[in-house]
Motif scaffolding. Structure first.
Motif, mmCIF file in Angstrom:
data_model
loop_
_atom_site.group_PDB
_atom_site.id
_atom_site.type_symbol
_atom_site.label_atom_id
_atom_site.label_comp_id
_atom_site.label_asym_id
_atom_site.label_seq_id
_atom_site.Cartn_x
_atom_site.Cartn_y
_atom_site.Cartn_z
ATOM 1 N N LEU A 205 -12.881 44.594 89.063
ATOM 2 C CA LEU A 205 -13.857 45.395 88.443
ATOM 3 C C LEU A 205 -14.771 45.100 87.434
ATOM 4 O O LEU A 205 -14.011 44.960 86.410
ATOM 5 N N ILE A 206 -15.959 44.869 87.660
ATOM 6 C CA ILE A 206 -16.635 44.275 86.564
ATOM 7 C C ILE A 206 -17.885 45.201 85.875
ATOM 8 O O ILE A 206 -18.725 45.631 86.748
ATOM 9 N N THR A 340 0.035 47.677 95.435
ATOM 10 C CA THR A 340 0.497 46.401 95.863
ATOM 11 C C THR A 340 -0.895 45.607 95.593
ATOM 12 O O THR A 340 -0.894 44.206 95.504
ATOM 13 N N VAL A 341 -1.871 46.258 95.466
ATOM 14 C CA VAL A 341 -3.311 45.404 95.173
ATOM 15 C C VAL A 341 -3.389 45.210 93.883
ATOM 16 O O VAL A 341 -3.493 46.268 92.816
ATOM 17 N N ALA A 342 -3.411 44.028 93.310
ATOM 18 C CA ALA A 342 -3.735 43.510 92.022
ATOM 19 C C ALA A 342 -4.992 43.896 91.453
ATOM 20 O O ALA A 342 -5.740 43.666 92.142
ATOM 21 N N VAL A 343 -5.224 44.344 90.388
ATOM 22 C CA VAL A 343 -6.248 45.135 89.758
ATOM 23 C C VAL A 343 -6.742 44.309 88.539
ATOM 24 O O VAL A 343 -6.008 44.172 87.437
ATOM 25 N N LYS A 344 -7.808 43.793 88.205
ATOM 26 C CA LYS A 344 -8.352 43.267 87.010
ATOM 27 C C LYS A 344 -9.664 43.680 86.698
ATOM 28 O O LYS A 344 -10.535 44.162 87.580
ATOM 29 N N THR A 345 -9.832 44.014 85.435
ATOM 30 C CA THR A 345 -11.011 44.392 84.842
ATOM 31 C C THR A 345 -11.785 43.568 83.858
ATOM 32 O O THR A 345 -11.073 42.635 83.440
#
Length: 433
Positions: A205-206, A340-345
Motif C-alpha cells: 500500500l503506497i 497469510t497475505v504479507a502487507v507492506k506500507t
C-alpha cells in the motif's frame, strides 16, 4: 449545478479556449507578417500554441506510450497492451512483452480513480516491467459509460478488485497506489473470508488514506469541513448530450482539474508563462519536460457521483476502513481475517496528500497477521508523487518493494542469483521487508 447545461457550459468554455488558441496561432503565423517582424506577433503565436495544446489535452485519454522493451537476450521486444477482463467501469489490462518468457513475479498495480487516468502510473509500469509481469486496473471515464450500466460506488470498486484478483490467481502481488489503498485492503480481507484460496501473496500500500485522521492534510481538512449536502450541490453534475453517458451524475474532470490547479495556482501560472517564452524563443519541443508533465496532468476523467460521494462519506468522514466497519455487498469485512497475505506500507515524509501515519495504520488493522508478515517504510524527503513515480520510487522504494515480494513469494527468489547480497536498510522495520 446538477444540470446538463452546467456540464455543457464547462465543455463550451474549454472548447472556446482551444479554438481561441488555434485562431491566435494561425493568425499570428500568417506568412505575410514575416516581412515585418514583430515580437507581439511572436508572443501571440506562442500563446496560441500553448493555449490550444493545453485545452485540447483536457479531453484526450493519454496513450501508454510503452511500445518496446529490451530484454536480457539483447533483443528489442514489442509491448502490447492486452485486455484480460473487460468491464463497463474498468478493465484489467496486461502489458505483454512479446517473445519474453513469463516473469515469475506477477504484479497487479491498482491505479487510483481520482481524476486522472491510469496512465498517470506510466513510469511506475515501465520500471516494474523490467522485473515483473505487470497488470493494471484501467478505469474508464464515467462520461462515456451509459446510464443503463448502473451505479459504481466504493463497494462496486472493491468487488471489481476482488474479481481481478480472482482472475490472476493466488500467486499475485498487489500494489495499490494512493486512493485505492483502503479499498484494496478491504478487497483482500473480503477474499480472506470468502475465498481464501484466491488471496494474493503480498499487498503493498503506497501513500493511501487508510486512516485519514491519523495525520491532517488539506485533503482531510476539506473532507471534515464540507458537508455531504454541500458536496452534492456544488460538485455533482449531469453529463451533457455530447457523450455516451448523457444524464449520468458525475464529479466532472474539468471541475476536478480546477481544484487541482487552484491548490498551486502561482506555480502553474509561472510554468505556463515560462513555456510561452520558450516557444517564442524556439526552445520548446513536443516532448519537452513541460509538455510531458502537463499532457498527463491536464488529461482528466469524470468520476461517477456515487463513487466520489461514497469515498468522502465512508472512507474520510465515517472512517469505515479505519474502524474496520466497512461493508461490501452486504458482508461486513473484517480486516483482521487477513492472516497469510504479507502487507507492506510505503509513505513519503513530505507527502501533503496522504501524510505519514495514514497508510501505516493498515498494519494495526491486520490483527490476525504475524509481525514477520508486516513491513513499513517512510521515504525521507519524498512527496506524494515521488513515492510511486519519482526518483524516490526508482532509486529506493522500487528495490524495497521487489525485495518484499521476493521474501514472501513461494519458492526461490527470481533475483537471488542475479543480485548481490543485500544489507538490510534501517527504514524497514522487520523481516518481511
Amino acid at each position: 449545478m446538477r444540470y446538463m447545461a452546467t456540464y455543457d457550459l464547462m465543455e463550451s468554455f474549454r472548447n472556446a479556449n482551444q479554438w481561441l488558441g488555434a485562431t491566435a496561432l494561425s493568425f499570428a503565423s500568417y506568412p505575410g507578417f514575416a516581412m515585418v517582424p514583430n515580437p507581439a506577433l511572436q508572443w501571440m503565436a506562442a500563446w496560441g500554441e500553448v493555449t490550444e495544446r493545453t485545452f485540447q489535452r483536457m479531453v484526450v485519454k493519454p496513450d501508454w506510450g510503452i511500445r518496446t522493451f529490451v530484454c536480457p537476450d539483447g533483443k528489442d521486444h514489442l509491448v502490447t497492451v492486452d485486455t484480460v477482463v473487460e468491464r463497463p467501469f474498468g478493465d484489467l489490462i496486461h502489458f505483454n512483452v512479446v517473445g519474453r518468457e513469463p516473469n515469475p513475479r506477477k504484479v497487479l498495480l491498482v491505479a487510483p480513480m481520482s481524476g486522472h487516468y491510469a496512465t498517470l502510473l506510466r513510469s511506475t509500469v515501465k520500471s516494474l516491467l523490467v522485473d515483473c509481469e505487470v497488470y493494471v486496473t484501467d478505469w474508464h471515464n464515467a462520461r462515456d459509460i451509459p446510464v443503463s450500466e448502473g451505479k459504481f460506488d466504493v463497494e462496486d470498486y472493491s468487488l471489481y478488485l476482488v474479481d481481478f484478483m480472482k482472475e490472476l490467481g493466488p500467486d499475485t502481488h498487489v500494489i495499490a497506489v494512493c486512493q485505492p489503498a483502503p479499498l484494496t485492503l478491504a478487497a483482500t480481507a473480503y477474499l480472506a473470508e470468502l475465498d481464501p484460496d484466491a488471496q494474493p501473496r503480498t499487498l503493498t500500500l503506497i501513500g493511501g488514506p487508510i486512516d485519514p485522521d491519523a495525520a491532517q492534510t488539506d485533503v482531510t481538512d476539506f473532507g471534515a469541513r464540507v458537508t455531504m449536502g454541500q458536496l452534492e450541490e456544488t460538485m455533482i453534475q449531469r453529463v451533457g448530450f455530447k457523450y455516451k453517458g448523457v444524464g449520468r451524475m458525475v464529479y466532472p474532470g474539468l471541475l476536478q482539474l480546477a481544484s487541482f490547479m487552484s491548490m498551486n495556482g502561482e506555480r502553474h501560472t509561472k510554468a505556463f508563462s515560462d513555456q510561452i517564452m520558450r516557444v517564442m524563443q524556439g526552445e520548446a519541443g513536443d516532448h519537452d519536460p513541460h509538455n510531458r508533465f502537463y499532457d498527463e496532468y491536464l488529461a482528466v476523467m469524470d468520476m461517477t457521483a456515487e463513487f466520489y460521494l461514497s469515498t468522502v462519506e465512508r472512507v474520510f468522514k465515517n472512517r469505515e476502513i479505519a474502524k474496520n466497519e466497512f461493508v461490501v455487498n452486504g458482508h461486513k469485512v473484517d480486516i483482521g481475517k487477513i492472516t497469510t497475505v504479507a502487507v507492506k506500507t510505503v509513505e513519503g515524509e513530505k507527502d501533503d496528500i496522504s501524510a505519514p501515519g495514514q497508510c501505516v495504520a493498515a498494519l494495526d488493522l491486520c490483527t490476525g497477521l504475524p509481525d514477520e508478515k508486516k513491513a513499513q517504510h517512510v521515504e525521507p524527503g519524498a512527496g506524494h508523487y515521488g513515492i510511486f513515480a519519482g526518483s524516490s520510487w526508482r532509486n529506493n522504494i522500487r528495490p524495497l518493494v521487489l525485495d518484499f515480494i521476493d521474501a514472501n513469494a513461494d519458492g526461490p527468489s527470481p533475483r537471488a542469483s542475479a543480485r548481490k547480497p543485500k544489507v538490510k536498510k534501517a527504514a524497514n522495520k522487520n523481516a518481511a521487508a
